[in-house]
Scaffold this motif. Structure first.
Motif, PDB file in Angstrom:
ATOM      1  N   LYS A  39     -37.916  53.169 -16.958  1.00  0.00           N
ATOM      2  CA  LYS A  39     -36.525  53.020 -17.415  1.00  0.00           C
ATOM      3  C   LYS A  39     -36.358  54.328 -18.449  1.00  0.00           C
ATOM      4  N   ASP A  40     -37.421  54.508 -19.461  1.00  0.00           N
ATOM      5  CA  ASP A  40     -37.072  55.336 -20.509  1.00  0.00           C
ATOM      6  C   ASP A  40     -38.509  55.764 -20.813  1.00  0.00           C
ATOM      7  N   TRP A  49     -44.456  56.694 -25.674  1.00  0.00           N
ATOM      8  CA  TRP A  49     -44.311  55.316 -25.129  1.00  0.00           C
ATOM      9  C   TRP A  49     -43.273  55.509 -24.050  1.00  0.00           C
ATOM     10  N   ILE A  51     -40.611  52.521 -21.331  1.00  0.00           N
ATOM     11  CA  ILE A  51     -40.302  51.262 -21.188  1.00  0.00           C
ATOM     12  C   ILE A  51     -40.004  51.021 -19.431  1.00  0.00           C
ATOM     13  N   GLU A  53     -38.654  48.863 -16.094  1.00  0.00           N
ATOM     14  CA  GLU A  53     -37.685  47.628 -15.766  1.00  0.00           C
ATOM     15  C   GLU A  53     -38.448  46.212 -15.696  1.00  0.00           C
ATOM     16  N   LYS A  55     -41.806  43.698 -16.837  1.00  0.00           N
ATOM     17  CA  LYS A  55     -42.423  43.472 -17.974  1.00  0.00           C
ATOM     18  C   LYS A  55     -43.744  44.405 -18.338  1.00  0.00           C
ATOM     19  N   ALA A  56     -43.611  44.985 -19.310  1.00  0.00           N
ATOM     20  CA  ALA A  56     -44.612  45.905 -19.675  1.00  0.00           C
ATOM     21  C   ALA A  56     -45.923  45.217 -19.723  1.00  0.00           C
ATOM     22  N   ASP A 124     -42.542  45.119 -25.312  1.00  0.00           N
ATOM     23  CA  ASP A 124     -41.480  45.391 -24.786  1.00  0.00           C
ATOM     24  C   ASP A 124     -41.740  46.717 -24.225  1.00  0.00           C
ATOM     25  N   LEU A 125     -42.637  47.560 -24.805  1.00  0.00           N
ATOM     26  CA  LEU A 125     -42.910  48.970 -24.270  1.00  0.00           C
ATOM     27  C   LEU A 125     -44.309  49.214 -24.120  1.00  0.00           C
ATOM     28  N   LYS A 127     -46.923  51.853 -25.520  1.00  0.00           N
ATOM     29  CA  LYS A 127     -47.338  53.072 -26.437  1.00  0.00           C
ATOM     30  C   LYS A 127     -48.820  53.229 -26.715  1.00  0.00           C
TER      31      LYS A 127
END
Length: 163
Positions: A39-40, A49, A51, A53, A55-56, A124-125, A127
């Protein structure tokens, strides 16, 4: 009474099949491709890092020859946040736990060099920490496969990439 006995036998039989484990056709596949759809991405305090769509870190491989990876191609090398079943690092207690390797891929997308540079945070991400990067030229999520014949590790599927 016969129907009840038949139902109990079916339940016991299914339980026995599920207990046998991942080698059977009813075993769950722990792959949700949304967990690898980007997503990003960016850099925060020198640490790359991304993100997704889904679950990381939500999907981990269930096959000893598979590796799942979130990859960052940076000005300081390529860092892969990986999960796999075989042990290759002291960074984590169990290598299904997400951990970071600095990798170099050859022209066939096989791992030519690998070391334990960088640490990992997955929440949530995804990294990579304890590295310093100034730019990211590419991020991609992939499945790699360990070839048991020659011990090569190669990218066999790219789930997503950006930009």
């Amino acid at each position: 009474m016969i129907e009840l006995k038949a139902s109990i036998c079916v339940i016991i039989g299914l339980s026995a099949i599920l207990i046998v484990g991942p080698g059977n056709g009813l075993a769950q596949n722990n792959l949700n491709e949304a967990d690898f759809m980007i997503k990003d991405f960016g850099i925060m305090n020198g640490n790359p890092w991304l993100i997704v769509e889904g679950k990381a870190g939500g999907s981990t491989p269930q096959n000893a020859s598979l590796i799942y990876a979130y990859n960052f191609v940076t000005d300081n090398g390529t860092f892969a946040v990986m999960s796999h079943l075989y042990e290759d690092t002291d960074e984590v207690e169990n290598d299904t736990q997400w951990h970071t390797h600095r990798v170099t891929l050859d022209d066939k997308d096989c791992v030519a060099e690998i070391n334990d540079n960088g640490d990992t945070e997955v929440s949530d991400l995804v990294k990579v920490t304890n590295v310093i990067t100034r730019n990211i030229s590419n991020v991609f999520t992939a499945e790699l496969t360990l070839n048991n014949t020659d011990s090569s590790i190669c990218v066999t599927k790219v789930f997503d990439s950006a930009p």
